[in-house]
Design an enzyme around this catalytic site. Structure first.
Site, PDB file in Angstrom:
ATOM      1  N   HIS A  67       1.288  -1.067   0.144  1.00  0.00           N
ATOM      2  CA  HIS A  67      -0.385  -0.183   0.051  1.00  0.00           C
ATOM      3  C   HIS A  67       0.611   1.198   0.088  1.00  0.00           C
ATOM      4  O   HIS A  67       0.204   2.399  -0.562  1.00  0.00           O
ATOM      5  CB  HIS A  67      -0.448   0.156   1.374  1.00  0.00           C
ATOM      6  CG  HIS A  67      -1.856  -1.010   1.333  1.00  0.00           C
ATOM      7  ND1 HIS A  67      -3.016  -0.970   0.626  1.00  0.00           N
ATOM      8  CD2 HIS A  67      -2.033  -2.403   1.486  1.00  0.00           C
ATOM      9  CE1 HIS A  67      -4.211  -2.035   0.945  1.00  0.00           C
ATOM     10  NE2 HIS A  67      -3.406  -3.111   0.663  1.00  0.00           N
ATOM     11  N   HIS A  88      -8.242  -5.052  -2.242  1.00  0.00           N
ATOM     12  CA  HIS A  88      -8.098  -6.571  -2.364  1.00  0.00           C
ATOM     13  C   HIS A  88      -9.192  -7.316  -4.005  1.00  0.00           C
ATOM     14  O   HIS A  88      -9.802  -6.945  -3.038  1.00  0.00           O
ATOM     15  CB  HIS A  88      -7.408  -7.615  -2.023  1.00  0.00           C
ATOM     16  CG  HIS A  88      -6.133  -7.202  -1.516  1.00  0.00           C
ATOM     17  ND1 HIS A  88      -4.643  -7.358  -1.647  1.00  0.00           N
ATOM     18  CD2 HIS A  88      -5.467  -6.304  -0.279  1.00  0.00           C
ATOM     19  CE1 HIS A  88      -4.001  -6.934  -1.200  1.00  0.00           C
ATOM     20  NE2 HIS A  88      -4.099  -6.173  -0.537  1.00  0.00           N
TER      21      HIS A  88
END
Length: 263
Positions: free
Chosen positions: A60, A172
């Site tokens: 991230h 995701h």
């Protein structure tokens, strides 16, 4: 109104980029990889103004440094509990990030997956939305790496109180496997069965399954349904006999999360 674009990264990540109407300024959420972000910005002729960081995990945050080299004036917003040195503006629960007079995000602290995890919630009457990182997934929730099951349960309950039409932008593409597990927990949930078939079709056609509406999560995501009879019954079957006197929602949640981890 915001225009939101999902950039695939790694094996199953989504990096979200959003812009405002008639402006060539862009903001990116959780850029784990700088290359696809820069490719998108160059293609769309957009100037990157800021980064929203939900938590510190490398998938991230790994692209922040490279993006800062190319866009040195951008601002990185992240949790006050983060140890990353790339963050410019540290945020705590209920802080507000104002992009413009008509565009602002409320920060919601949602620890559990990590201790520094936050959500960025855009409250818009027409279409509220939330960038939730790895806390709430379509059909599931994130693993508990740093926090406790109680923290994660409470964080999910915070998100569950948002308006039901809120679009949930997770990070995701885990939806199919999440829903297949959810069917083990709630095999009689017809909305869940229908959703799984829709998701299977989308993935067969290489289409994304996110964002999802919070209402859909409330109807089909077992981690938001720990007070439902079938979820409780399935969790009790996984518990040790001594635990069966403690069917609190957070205990049900912890049991299902452990079950998912080992499934």
């Amino acid at each position: 109104m915001l225009a939101i674009h999902g950039i695939p990264a790694f094996n199953d990540n989504y990096i979200w980029v959003f812009t405002q109407d008639k402006l060539n300024e862009a903001y990116v959420v959780d850029p784990g990889d700088a290359e696809p972000v820069m490719h998108f910005l160059e293609k769309e002729k957009l100037d990157l103004k800021g980064i929203f960081l939900t938590h510190h995990h490398f998938d991230h945050s790994g692209g922040i440094q490279a993006l800062k080299r190319v866009y040195p004036d951008l601002c990185v917003w992240g949790s006050e509990k983060s140890t990353l040195d790339q963050i410019d503006c540290f945020l705590s629960d209920n802080d507000v990030v104002e992009i413009s007079e008509s565009c602002h995000f409320r920060v919601i602290a949602i620890p559990g997956h990590t201790l520094d995890h936050i959500c960025f919630y855009h409250e818009n009457q027409r279409q509220p939305l939330a960038f939730v990182g790895d806390t709430l997934f379509a059909g599931g929730c994130g693993r508990i790496f740093e926090g406790s099951p109680r923290q994660m349960y409470n964080s999910l309950q915070k998100l569950a109180t948002l308006p039901p039409q809120t679009l949930i932008y997770c990070a995701h593409e885990y939806t199919r496997s999440n829903l297949e597990f959810a069917c083990l927990v709630e095999p009689q949930n017809q909305k869940l069965q229908t959703r799984l078939q829709t998701v299977i079709t989308k993935r067969q056609n290489q289409l994304p399954t996110v964002p999802s509406a919070l209402l859909e999560e409330l109807d089909t995501n077992p981690f938001l349904r720990c007070d439902q009879k079938e979820v409780i019954a399935s969790a009790l079957k996984q518990m040790n006999p001594v635990d069966k006197n403690l069917p609190k929602p957070e205990d049900i949640f912890a049991t299902i999360r452990n079950w998912k981890d080992s499934a």
